[in-house]
Design a protein around this motif. Structure first.
Motif, mmCIF file in Angstrom:
data_model
loop_
_atom_site.group_PDB
_atom_site.id
_atom_site.type_symbol
_atom_site.label_atom_id
_atom_site.label_comp_id
_atom_site.label_asym_id
_atom_site.label_seq_id
_atom_site.Cartn_x
_atom_site.Cartn_y
_atom_site.Cartn_z
ATOM 1 N N LYS A 126 -6.187 -6.699 -6.875
ATOM 2 C CA LYS A 126 -5.388 -6.825 -8.100
ATOM 3 C C LYS A 126 -5.894 -7.986 -8.951
ATOM 4 C CE LYS A 126 -0.941 -4.966 -6.650
ATOM 5 N NZ LYS A 126 0.212 -5.309 -5.825
ATOM 6 N N ILE A 143 -0.451 -7.027 -13.507
ATOM 7 C CA ILE A 143 -1.031 -5.694 -13.355
ATOM 8 C C ILE A 143 0.017 -4.642 -13.660
ATOM 9 C CG2 ILE A 143 -1.813 -4.106 -11.554
ATOM 10 C CD1 ILE A 143 -3.869 -6.068 -12.386
ATOM 11 N N PHE A 144 -0.386 -3.526 -14.277
ATOM 12 C CA PHE A 144 0.541 -2.409 -14.448
ATOM 13 C C PHE A 144 0.402 -1.515 -13.227
ATOM 14 C CE2 PHE A 144 -0.891 -3.363 -18.897
ATOM 15 C CZ PHE A 144 0.205 -4.158 -19.191
ATOM 16 N N SER A 145 1.294 -1.659 -12.275
ATOM 17 C CA SER A 145 1.049 -1.037 -10.976
ATOM 18 C C SER A 145 1.213 0.479 -11.028
ATOM 19 C CB SER A 145 1.970 -1.645 -9.926
ATOM 20 O OG SER A 145 3.298 -1.603 -10.365
ATOM 21 N N ASP A 146 1.933 0.966 -12.026
ATOM 22 C CA ASP A 146 2.152 2.400 -12.138
ATOM 23 C C ASP A 146 0.928 3.103 -12.731
ATOM 24 O OD1 ASP A 146 3.789 4.594 -11.843
ATOM 25 O OD2 ASP A 146 4.448 4.507 -13.936
ATOM 26 N N LEU A 147 0.057 2.321 -13.369
ATOM 27 C CA LEU A 147 -1.131 2.889 -14.007
ATOM 28 C C LEU A 147 -2.333 2.763 -13.074
ATOM 29 C CD1 LEU A 147 0.774 2.720 -16.392
ATOM 30 C CD2 LEU A 147 -1.040 1.739 -17.760
ATOM 31 N N THR A 148 -3.334 3.627 -13.292
ATOM 32 C CA THR A 148 -4.523 3.542 -12.461
ATOM 33 C C THR A 148 -5.380 2.370 -12.922
ATOM 34 O OG1 THR A 148 -5.800 4.946 -13.921
ATOM 35 C CG2 THR A 148 -4.584 6.043 -12.146
ATOM 36 N N LEU A 172 0.781 -1.229 0.000
ATOM 37 C CA LEU A 172 0.000 0.000 0.000
ATOM 38 C C LEU A 172 0.819 1.289 0.000
ATOM 39 C CD1 LEU A 172 -3.278 -0.372 2.036
ATOM 40 C CD2 LEU A 172 -2.923 0.475 -0.274
ATOM 41 N N GLU A 192 -6.790 3.201 -16.218
ATOM 42 C CA GLU A 192 -5.837 3.093 -17.328
ATOM 43 C C GLU A 192 -5.537 1.630 -17.670
ATOM 44 O OE1 GLU A 192 -3.443 7.284 -16.519
ATOM 45 O OE2 GLU A 192 -2.812 5.459 -15.483
ATOM 46 N N GLU A 243 6.993 -1.655 -17.385
ATOM 47 C CA GLU A 243 6.789 -2.513 -16.212
ATOM 48 C C GLU A 243 6.680 -3.981 -16.609
ATOM 49 O OE1 GLU A 243 3.758 -1.211 -13.601
ATOM 50 O OE2 GLU A 243 3.674 -3.123 -12.540
ATOM 51 N N LEU A 267 -8.375 0.581 -19.682
ATOM 52 C CA LEU A 267 -8.353 1.289 -20.961
ATOM 53 C C LEU A 267 -7.457 0.563 -21.962
ATOM 54 C CD1 LEU A 267 -9.237 3.948 -22.357
ATOM 55 C CD2 LEU A 267 -7.091 4.935 -21.591
ATOM 56 N N LEU A 268 -6.305 0.100 -21.482
ATOM 57 C CA LEU A 268 -5.386 -0.594 -22.384
ATOM 58 C C LEU A 268 -5.960 -1.923 -22.858
ATOM 59 C CD1 LEU A 268 -1.830 0.018 -20.918
ATOM 60 C CD2 LEU A 268 -3.066 1.242 -22.698
ATOM 61 N N GLN A 309 -7.163 5.149 -8.789
ATOM 62 C CA GLN A 309 -6.007 4.933 -7.925
ATOM 63 C C GLN A 309 -4.996 4.045 -8.639
ATOM 64 O OE1 GLN A 309 -7.074 4.428 -3.871
ATOM 65 N NE2 GLN A 309 -5.442 2.944 -3.525
ATOM 66 N N ARG A 319 4.474 3.194 -20.650
ATOM 67 C CA ARG A 319 4.680 2.997 -19.204
ATOM 68 C C ARG A 319 4.360 1.563 -18.807
ATOM 69 N NH1 ARG A 319 0.923 7.157 -16.974
ATOM 70 N NH2 ARG A 319 1.304 6.151 -14.983
ATOM 71 N N TYR A 367 -0.859 -5.821 -28.163
ATOM 72 C CA TYR A 367 -0.078 -4.743 -28.767
ATOM 73 C C TYR A 367 1.319 -5.251 -29.112
ATOM 74 C CZ TYR A 367 -3.775 -2.046 -26.556
ATOM 75 O OH TYR A 367 -4.983 -1.568 -26.156
ATOM 76 N N GLY A 393 -0.941 -0.359 -8.305
ATOM 77 C CA GLY A 393 0.047 -0.906 -7.384
ATOM 78 C C GLY A 393 -0.371 -0.787 -5.935
ATOM 79 N N THR A 394 -1.300 0.128 -5.646
ATOM 80 C CA THR A 394 -1.705 0.319 -4.259
ATOM 81 C C THR A 394 -2.869 -0.590 -3.870
ATOM 82 O OG1 THR A 394 -3.253 2.050 -4.844
ATOM 83 C CG2 THR A 394 -1.015 2.734 -4.360
ATOM 84 N N LEU A 395 -3.394 -1.353 -4.817
ATOM 85 C CA LEU A 395 -4.509 -2.248 -4.489
ATOM 86 C C LEU A 395 -4.017 -3.428 -3.661
ATOM 87 C CD1 LEU A 395 -6.336 -2.484 -7.935
ATOM 88 C CD2 LEU A 395 -6.882 -1.004 -6.009
ATOM 89 N N PHE A 428 -11.880 2.262 -6.461
ATOM 90 C CA PHE A 428 -10.491 2.704 -6.633
ATOM 91 C C PHE A 428 -10.189 3.072 -8.076
ATOM 92 C CE2 PHE A 428 -10.228 -0.110 -2.853
ATOM 93 C CZ PHE A 428 -9.944 0.899 -1.947
#
Ligand SMILES: Nc1ncnc2c1ncn2[C@@H]1O[C@H](COP(=O)(O)OP(=O)(O)OP(=O)(O)O)[C@@H](O)[C@H]1O
Ligand SMILES: [Mg+2]
Lengths: 355, 340, 241
Positions: C141, C91-96, B14, C99, B225, C102-103, C131, B221, B235, C134-136, C128
């Motif tokens: 996740k 999961i792409f943790s840097d993305l919300t 978290l 997002e 990762e 969306l991808l 958010q 991005r 993609y 990564g914070t989930l 969330f």
């Protein structure tokens, strides 16, 4: 049997390669008598030193799979260690050993710190960090000119025995004077031989085999219970120590230590080129590669100059063949050999036999 | 906690918030600490602006490299070649257009410069594309060969500059209207440095917008990762990578032009020389992180400028010391990129 | 019955020098949920990765919806209509959360009605929405990973051990999700070790061991035949009762 022990059971495994090695060793051993003249002897001594320097680098690159750009730094530490001590203390054997000790300790400490600091992470990380550290070191060496002599470097006197004026026996042997220069040459030659055989022993020891296992698959080696960081760091230290000794030999031979002959990035590139062209992961590659490369460097450039002069009329082509563009062709050769002969000359020769 | 997840599973993660503040604070703290050490306020302003300008230029050169690494684990040791080529290409426009450059007109100066930059970016972008195809593509996933080959490519590129432009340095004077200083209070600030800062900010803002507001940016991005997952979503990461490689090369070309004008002389090795700083910057920032790269670049440049003034001898190794300090604090860099 | 959605015939996969899959024959019937069971290291994940083209089969053939995809690249396989939820969720943790979804929506924006349907069984995602993923929590996740696979309808869904390390309450919401998907006749290949979780969900079942399928049949038959369970899956499964 004796040969088996001397070579640690690691034979050339190719008739042509064996012949080439034999020819190189014989030529180097008899160089003062076969090729009189200062230039030729200088080439021979440089080959001896580079064989050791490149072989120690191959321990890292070829056997352990680590790319380091700091090898010239250790080489330079060896040269400067001898050079600065002899320069300030005076030309005694005591000073030689003192300089050597200081240099070895410094190299060892640096190798240990850099290794522990960055070998835990990826190979790429290590390459970048060594590049940064080595360039900072080179800048330091050229900027602290009161201490190091700056860009000019330091010339210094060597102990009596090694001076060109010194005569061991008055008479000439086969038309060659037995003077200090000759003694220095044999000091370089036999030290280089001993160091090379030592490295050969190391890579064929159980330690060497662990290194190769790590290179092949570090994940698996770790799973088998080998502490890869420890092994890599040890290899790094060993390689640094041998490079330092090579630097010391070179300084004794040249009676000079300066940034251009030891620390410059060009020398790092030369080392990389020789390893790749000679053959990564086989120490014999260092011998063949260094001999070819140094010979080419000394005699091929003259040829390029002729070509360039002949083509003055064609502007771009003349530039391409200019002796200063030597590095261009090396670069091209380098890229091509990484693609097409990843095992280098030695690998090619060994394959020749098999097919 | 939500109503659907009454248990505390995997909450250890978290604290990884989006905006990780401590690294952001390092910059102002550093600048403030330097103020009493430098002693004089005007000198401090001059040094700080110089540092920021240099940092921005390094960022422009480094940003592409860090993304390229993040996306495909490719570290291009030949990236510096694009910097040199960019700068030298600019001379193709700037030297014949000396008239416009030396004219006392901002408009003419800017047009000449804009043209030079456009050409430089075009050429380095194209070169990047070729470099990716010929040099990098055959060695995907083979780190050792990658380092060796890109290094070899760098040597060849540097030497080709010598072949084309000759062995000598080329002087590259600043356009008239960018020369001289502006007085801010007592502090003298070179005009060109302010321009470099402005360009750097624009590039950063543009990159930030692309990476956060467009689908391509999100994909980049995401790919940094976890490239496999991006592929599994349908993609082609290779296309993405080539795009980033080309853009990064073009940016390096832009950085080369700016850097060349800053130095006012061009050498073929200028790109290779700056690469040392660039590597330190992307290590400090965290490999693959653009934000980290930005902060890292400013940090490196500010430290270099402050120590250059305070203790010139230490300045020679200040970058290394800074890197060691940062890595002791955060071993993966300021903004570590989460990897698979 | 029509032809199967996916068929693997004699698939061998090597990872480096290791021979992992040693002739896998597996059929995933259309509109059904197929469960792939097997102990740790049996090769389940490798099977899914081979289907996705993340590893390539060295021998054998993969037929998806009538087309040969043995040599196809991952993005092509994905575009042909297979969605994948990997073991580590990817999961792409840097993305919300937004997002991430969306991808996954190749059409552009995700369809609102379908999103509402997903929020129905995974409300945390709505909460969330903006958010960073990564914070989930781990369970959230997993929900996001599944949501990403179903945000647009796909022909086949591959899911790798979704219940791994999750609390019973979250497993319950996963069961709801899979029920909903089954009601829409989605074809699913579900890798699991948690037998009680899949017992009621699965239509067909295959059991792997040592890189081979050692049993395949109807799930209800296996669920009733305790002796066969013992033989195939060992004692450990009893503890899940
Ligand atoms: N990258 C790899 N390199 C080498 N071997 C691997 C690799 N990935 C998996 N394996 C091996 O392949 C075999 C099958 O692995 P796989 O992940 O497919 O098993 P699994 O059935 O999914 O196991 P689990 O239930 O633990 O997830 C294992 O023996 C594993 O060690
Ligand atoms: Mg698995």
């Amino acid at each position: 049997m004796m040969l088996h022990r001397l070579l640690s059971g690691d034979f050339p495994r190719s008739r042509i390669l064996a012949l080439a090695l034999l020819a190189i060793v014989a030529a180097l051993a008899l160089a003062p008598f076969l090729f009189p003249g200062a230039r030729a002897l200088n080439v021979a001594a440089t080959i001896c030193v580079f064989v050791v320097l490149v072989a120690s680098y191959d321990l890292l690159l070829g056997y352990t799979g680590i790319v380091s750009f700091a090898h010239t730094m250790f080489y330079g530490i060896g040269a400067y260690g001898i050079g600065l001590t002899l320069h300030s203390v005076g030309p005694t054997w005591g000073a030689v050993f003192m300089g050597l000790t200081i240099a070895l300790l410094l190299s060892l400490a640096l190798a240990l710190v850099i290794g522990l600091f960055s070998l835990r992470v990826k190979a790429i990380f290590y390459a970048m960090i060594t590049l940064a550290v080595a360039s900072a070191f080179a800048v330091l060496a050229s900027q602290l000119s009161d201490f190091t002599g700056g860009e000019d470097g330091r010339t210094f006197g060597v102990p009596e025995l090694l001076r060109p004026g010194f005569r061991l026996v008055e008479a000439e042997v086969f038309g060659t004077a037995i003077n200090g220069k000759l003694i220095t040459y044999y000091l370089v030659f036999f030290s280089a031989l001993a160091l090379f055989l030592l490295l050969l022993r190391v890579v064929n020891s159980p330690f060497g085999r662990v290194l190769q296992a790590i290179r092949e698959n570090d994940f698996r080696a770790e799973a088998l219970g080998y502490r890869t960081v420890v092994y890599r760091t040890l290899a790094n230290c060993l390689s640094a120590v041998v490079a330092t000794l090579a630097g010391a030999l070179m300084a004794l031979w040249l009676r000079y230590a300066g940034p251009q002959t030891t620390l410059s990035f060009t020398i790092m590139m030369d080392i990389l080129l020789i390893v790749v062209i000679g053959g990564m992961g086989t120490l014999y590659g260092a011998v063949v590669g260094a001999a070819l490369f140094i010979l080419a460097q000394n005699y091929l450039q003259a040829l390029m100059k002729q070509g360039s002069d002949a083509l003055v009329a064609v502007p771009l082509l003349a530039n391409l063949l200019h002796p200063d563009r030597w590095l261009l062709w090396l670069g091209v050769l380098f890229v091509l050999s990484v693609y097409f002969f990843p095992t280098g000359i030695v690998g090619k020769l060994r394959n020749l036999k098999r097919s | 906690m939500t109503t659907t997840t009454p248990t505390a599973t995997a909450d250890a993660e978290l604290p990884r918030l989006r905006l990780d503040t401590p690294p952001l604070l390092v910059l102002p703290i550093l600048a403030l600490l330097a103020l009493p050490l430098v002693g004089s306020f005007p000198t401090w302003v001059t040094l700080t602006v110089a540092g920021l300008a240099m940092g921005m230029m390094i960022f422009i050169m480094a940003s592409g490299l860090t993304l390229v690494f993040g996306l495909m684990d490719v570290l291009n040791f030949g990236h510096g070649a694009f910097v040199s080529v960019g700068a030298f290409t600019a001379t193709l426009v700037l030297l014949p257009m000396q008239g416009w450059m030396q004219a006392d007109s901002v408009l003419l100066n800017l047009s000449a410069l804009g043209l030079a930059i456009a050409l430089a970016m075009l050429v380095t972008g194209a070169l990047g594309w070729a470099f990716e195809r010929i040099i990098v593509m055959p060695v995907y996933g083979q780190h050792l060969k990658q380092i060796l080959i890109t290094m070899g490519g760098m040597i060849v590129a540097e030497q080709m500059i010598h072949v084309v432009w000759g062995p000598d340095q080329i002087p590259l004077p600043l356009p008239t209207s960018f020369r001289g200083v502006i007085l801010v209070g007592d502090a003298a600030v070179e005009k060109y440095r302010l321009i470099a800062v402005a360009v750097g900010l624009v590039v950063f803002a543009a990159m930030f917008l692309v990476l956060n507001r467009t689908k391509v940016g999100l994909l980049i991005r995401a790919g940094v990762e976890n490239g496999e997952m991006v592929e599994a979503l349908g993609y082609r990461i290779r296309r993405l990578f080539v795009g980033v490689f080309v853009a990064g090369s073009a940016l390096a070309g832009l950085g080369g032009v700016l850097w060349g004008l800053y130095k006012e002389t061009l050498t073929a090795t200028m790109g290779g020389d700056i690469m040392v700083l660039v590597f330190i910057v992307i290590i400090i920032g965290g490999l693959g992180s653009v934000g980290g790269c930005f902060i890292g670049a400013l940090l490196v440049a500010l430290v270099a400028n402050y120590t250059g003034f305070l203790a010139p001898k230490i300045a020679l190794v200040s970058n290394i010391l800074l890197m060691v300090a940062i890595l002791l604090w955060r071993p993966q860099g300021l903004y570590p990129v989460a990897k698979r | 019955m029509s032809e199967p959605m996916l068929a693997l015939a004699g698939v061998h996969t090597h990872i480096g020098q290791y021979h992992i899959l040693q002739g896998v024959d597996l059929v995933v019937p259309r509109g059904e949920l197929t469960v792939l069971l097997g102990r740790n290291g049996a090769g389940k994940t490798t099977t899914l990765r081979t289907i996705m083209g993340l590893w390539h089969a060295s021998r054998g053939a993969l037929l998806f919806d009538g087309n040969d995809v043995t040599r196809a690249a991952t993005p092509d396989i994905s575009c042909a209509g297979i969605a994948y939820v990997p073991e580590n969720m990817g999961i792409f943790s840097d993305l919300t959360v937004r997002e991430n979804l969306l991808l996954a929506a190749r059409a552009g924006e995700p369809d609102t009605a379908r999103l509402e349907w997903i929020f129905g069984f995974f409300p945390a995602l709505k909460k969330f929405w903006n958010q960073a993923a990564g914070t989930l929590s781990g369970g959230q996740k997993q929900m996001l990973a599944i949501a990403r696979a179903i945000v647009e309808p796909r022909k086949l869904l591959l899911v790798d051990e979704p219940t791994k390390g999750l609390a019973p309450a979250i497993i319950q919401s996963l069961i709801t999700a899979f029920r909903e998907l089954k009601a829409m006749e989605t074809t699913i290949l579900l890798v699991e070790q948690n037998f009680s979780f899949v017992k009621s969900l699965g239509d067909t079942v295959a059991v792997m061991d040592d890189g081979r399928i050692v049993h395949s049949g109807r799930m209800d038959e296996l669920a009733e035949d305790r002796e066969l369970q013992q033989k195939l899956l060992g004692l450990s499964l009893d503890t899940h009762q």
